[in-house]
Design a protein around this motif. Structure first.
Motif, PDB file in Angstrom:
ATOM      1  N   LEU A   4      10.832  85.696 -46.935  1.00 60.25           N
ATOM      2  CA  LEU A   4      10.879  85.302 -48.344  1.00 60.25           C
ATOM      3  C   LEU A   4      10.596  83.816 -48.509  1.00 60.25           C
ATOM      4  N   ASN A   5       9.999  83.492 -49.644  1.00 62.06           N
ATOM      5  CA  ASN A   5       9.736  82.087 -49.971  1.00 62.06           C
ATOM      6  C   ASN A   5      10.910  81.513 -50.775  1.00 62.06           C
ATOM      7  N   GLY A   6      10.738  80.307 -51.280  1.00 62.94           N
ATOM      8  CA  GLY A   6      11.808  79.619 -51.997  1.00 62.94           C
ATOM      9  C   GLY A   6      12.188  80.216 -53.330  1.00 62.94           C
ATOM     10  N   VAL A   7      11.383  81.122 -53.876  1.00 63.74           N
ATOM     11  CA  VAL A   7      11.729  81.765 -55.149  1.00 63.74           C
ATOM     12  C   VAL A   7      12.140  83.228 -54.944  1.00 63.74           C
ATOM     13  N   GLY A   8      12.306  83.620 -53.685  1.00 53.52           N
ATOM     14  CA  GLY A   8      12.856  84.942 -53.395  1.00 53.52           C
ATOM     15  C   GLY A   8      11.868  86.090 -53.309  1.00 53.52           C
ATOM     16  N   THR A   9      10.578  85.776 -53.298  1.00 53.62           N
ATOM     17  CA  THR A   9       9.580  86.838 -53.115  1.00 53.62           C
ATOM     18  C   THR A   9       8.931  86.657 -51.739  1.00 53.62           C
ATOM     19  N   CYS A  10       8.163  87.648 -51.342  1.00 54.18           N
ATOM     20  CA  CYS A  10       7.499  87.582 -50.034  1.00 54.18           C
ATOM     21  C   CYS A  10       6.535  86.402 -49.995  1.00 54.18           C
ATOM     22  N   HIS A  11       6.674  85.584 -48.985  1.00 56.41           N
ATOM     23  CA  HIS A  11       5.776  84.432 -48.800  1.00 56.41           C
ATOM     24  C   HIS A  11       4.345  84.948 -48.660  1.00 56.41           C
ATOM     25  N   GLY A  12       3.424  84.328 -49.356  1.00 52.55           N
ATOM     26  CA  GLY A  12       2.026  84.752 -49.310  1.00 52.55           C
ATOM     27  C   GLY A  12       1.445  84.759 -47.903  1.00 52.55           C
ATOM     28  N   GLY A  13       1.952  83.876 -47.059  1.00 53.35           N
ATOM     29  CA  GLY A  13       1.479  83.826 -45.684  1.00 53.35           C
ATOM     30  C   GLY A  13       1.811  85.078 -44.894  1.00 53.35           C
ATOM     31  N   MET A  14       2.869  85.777 -45.303  1.00 47.01           N
ATOM     32  CA  MET A  14       3.253  87.003 -44.595  1.00 47.01           C
ATOM     33  C   MET A  14       2.284  88.143 -44.925  1.00 47.01           C
ATOM     34  N   SER A  15       1.964  88.311 -46.208  1.00 51.12           N
ATOM     35  CA  SER A  15       1.012  89.359 -46.570  1.00 51.12           C
ATOM     36  C   SER A  15      -0.391  88.990 -46.084  1.00 51.12           C
ATOM     37  N   TYR A  16      -0.693  87.686 -46.044  1.00 50.58           N
ATOM     38  CA  TYR A  16      -1.968  87.242 -45.478  1.00 50.58           C
ATOM     39  C   TYR A  16      -2.036  87.613 -44.001  1.00 50.58           C
ATOM     40  N   THR A  17      -0.958  87.376 -43.275  1.00 47.44           N
ATOM     41  CA  THR A  17      -0.938  87.692 -41.843  1.00 47.44           C
ATOM     42  C   THR A  17      -1.135  89.184 -41.615  1.00 47.44           C
ATOM     43  N   LEU A  18      -0.497  90.006 -42.433  1.00 49.91           N
ATOM     44  CA  LEU A  18      -0.670  91.459 -42.317  1.00 49.91           C
ATOM     45  C   LEU A  18      -2.135  91.833 -42.551  1.00 49.91           C
ATOM     46  N   ALA A  19      -2.733  91.308 -43.622  1.00 52.53           N
ATOM     47  CA  ALA A  19      -4.133  91.617 -43.925  1.00 52.53           C
ATOM     48  C   ALA A  19      -5.067  91.079 -42.844  1.00 52.53           C
ATOM     49  N   ASP A  20      -4.814  89.870 -42.382  1.00 52.97           N
ATOM     50  CA  ASP A  20      -5.656  89.258 -41.360  1.00 52.97           C
ATOM     51  C   ASP A  20      -5.576  90.040 -40.041  1.00 52.97           C
ATOM     52  N   THR A  21      -4.407  90.563 -39.735  1.00 50.71           N
ATOM     53  CA  THR A  21      -4.248  91.356 -38.517  1.00 50.71           C
ATOM     54  C   THR A  21      -5.011  92.668 -38.631  1.00 50.71           C
TER      55      THR A  21
END
Length: 147
Positions: free
Chosen positions: A51-68
């Motif tokens: 989670l990021n500072g506002v309580g939602t999934c950090h964009g880098g996490m979904s980016y990592t999933l897509a990039d993988t």
């Protein structure tokens, strides 16, 4: 063996080899759900550490999933595909506990270049990320045989 079965078998062998080497995927709990020639589907569950500072999934996490998923898809033919350009758009925010699924497919492949689109959805089917990756195929292979 027919060409399509050979290609599927090769994609599975390549995915197994990549999976053995993918420490980031293990760390984030990313699982390979499906792979085939020019496509891959991977998933992960959003944990509190994502989670990021506002309580939602950090964009880098979904980016990592897509990039993988992109990496599995573009290397599925046993050519080493490396990213040269990737873009991502976030139409909705993923939340704690969401099961994210990244479906990546080849859009165009010619010579040493390939373009792949990946859609990341939540367990409800809501689109949380749209990713486009362009790869360059470099020398070498992931596994031996069927090059």
């Amino acid at each position: 063996m027919p060409q399509s079965r050979n290609a599927q078998s090769l994609a599975e062998r390549v995915a197994a080899a990549i999976g053995e080497r993918e420490a980031v995927s293990r760390f984030l709990g990313i699982s390979l759900d499906e792979v085939g020639p020019g496509h891959a589907t991977l998933s992960m569950t959003v944990s509190p550490d994502m989670l990021n500072g506002v309580g939602t999934c950090h964009g880098g996490m979904s980016y990592t999933l897509a990039d993988t998923a992109f990496g599995y898809a573009c290397s599925s033919g046993n050519r080493i595909g490396v990213a040269v350009s990737c873009t991502i758009t976030y139409p909705a925010a993923a939340k704690l506990g969401d099961r994210l699924t990244a479906r990546c497919r080849e859009v165009h492949c010619k010579g040493r270049s390939g373009t792949y689109d990946c859609t990341v959805t939540s367990q409800t089917g809501e689109v949380v990320a749209l990713f486009r990756g362009q790869c360059r195929f470099i020398q070498g292979h992931i596994v031996e045989g069927n090059e």
